[in-house]
Enzyme design. Structure first.
Site, mmCIF file in Angstrom:
data_model
loop_
_atom_site.group_PDB
_atom_site.id
_atom_site.type_symbol
_atom_site.label_atom_id
_atom_site.label_comp_id
_atom_site.label_asym_id
_atom_site.label_seq_id
_atom_site.Cartn_x
_atom_site.Cartn_y
_atom_site.Cartn_z
ATOM 1 N N ARG A 1 0.835 -1.203 0.000
ATOM 2 C CA ARG A 1 0.000 0.000 0.000
ATOM 3 C C ARG A 1 0.870 1.254 0.000
ATOM 4 O O ARG A 1 1.890 1.309 0.693
ATOM 5 C CB ARG A 1 -0.924 0.008 1.222
ATOM 6 C CG ARG A 1 -2.015 -1.019 1.131
ATOM 7 C CD ARG A 1 -3.114 -0.813 2.154
ATOM 8 N NE ARG A 1 -3.895 -2.035 2.260
ATOM 9 C CZ ARG A 1 -4.859 -2.391 1.418
ATOM 10 N NH1 ARG A 1 -5.184 -1.591 0.412
ATOM 11 N NH2 ARG A 1 -5.504 -3.537 1.577
ATOM 12 N N HIS B 1 6.984 1.615 -10.902
ATOM 13 C CA HIS B 1 5.889 1.088 -10.094
ATOM 14 C C HIS B 1 4.585 1.436 -10.769
ATOM 15 O O HIS B 1 4.423 2.527 -11.320
ATOM 16 C CB HIS B 1 5.932 1.645 -8.669
ATOM 17 C CG HIS B 1 6.214 3.110 -8.589
ATOM 18 N ND1 HIS B 1 7.490 3.621 -8.748
ATOM 19 C CD2 HIS B 1 5.400 4.168 -8.401
ATOM 20 C CE1 HIS B 1 7.438 4.943 -8.644
ATOM 21 N NE2 HIS B 1 6.185 5.300 -8.445
#
Ligand code: 5GP
Length: 117
Positions: free
Chosen positions: A30, A101
């Site tokens: 997260r 990412h």
């Protein structure tokens, strides 16, 4: 050799993260500053600094990022309501961490585009 970022330490579990997935190729955790109810970062374990550095031999690995994103979207309960997958590149793209990412964002209507901020 490209310079490692702190994402290496997250992959190696040397610094804490809310990790949701890891295999030999991909790690997902997260985001520390979520921009939506679901905000997960999905990264290759191999350092690729930017989208510009993705090579032909990385194609399968990049595909894996999307496969993991799809699984996590389902797990988060946002597969049907919808979500956004973003990879920022370099300064104008808003990239802050130079280890590629995929941002998985969802859990609310996101509008047509993220604002330029
Ligand atoms: P970028 O701007 O490079 O596309 O995204 C970098 C992301 O990394 C940002 O959304 C930022 O909130 C997230 N981030 C920065 N530091 C940390 C950290 O220490 N832990 C986690 N989980 N996320 C971080």
């Amino acid at each position: 050799m490209p310079e490692e970022t702190f994402f290496r330490k997250i992959i190696n579990k040397e610094i804490p993260s809310d990790m949701l997935y890891q295999d030999d190729f991909v790690t997902a955790f997260r985001d520390i500053a979520p921009q939506a109810p679901t905000h997960i970062l999905i990264i290759p374990n191999k350092l690729i600094p930017t989208a510009n550095d993705i090579d032909i031999e990385d194609e399968e690995l990049i595909g894996k990022l999307y496969s993991v994103a799809k699984k996590l979207a389902k797990q988060e309960g946002i597969a049907d309501s919808g979500y956004r997958l973003i990879m920022n590149c370099n300064k104008d793209g808003g990239q802050e961490v130079y280890h590629i990412h995929l941002h998985l964002l969802g859990g609310k209507p996101l509008g047509k585009l993220i604002s330029a901020g």
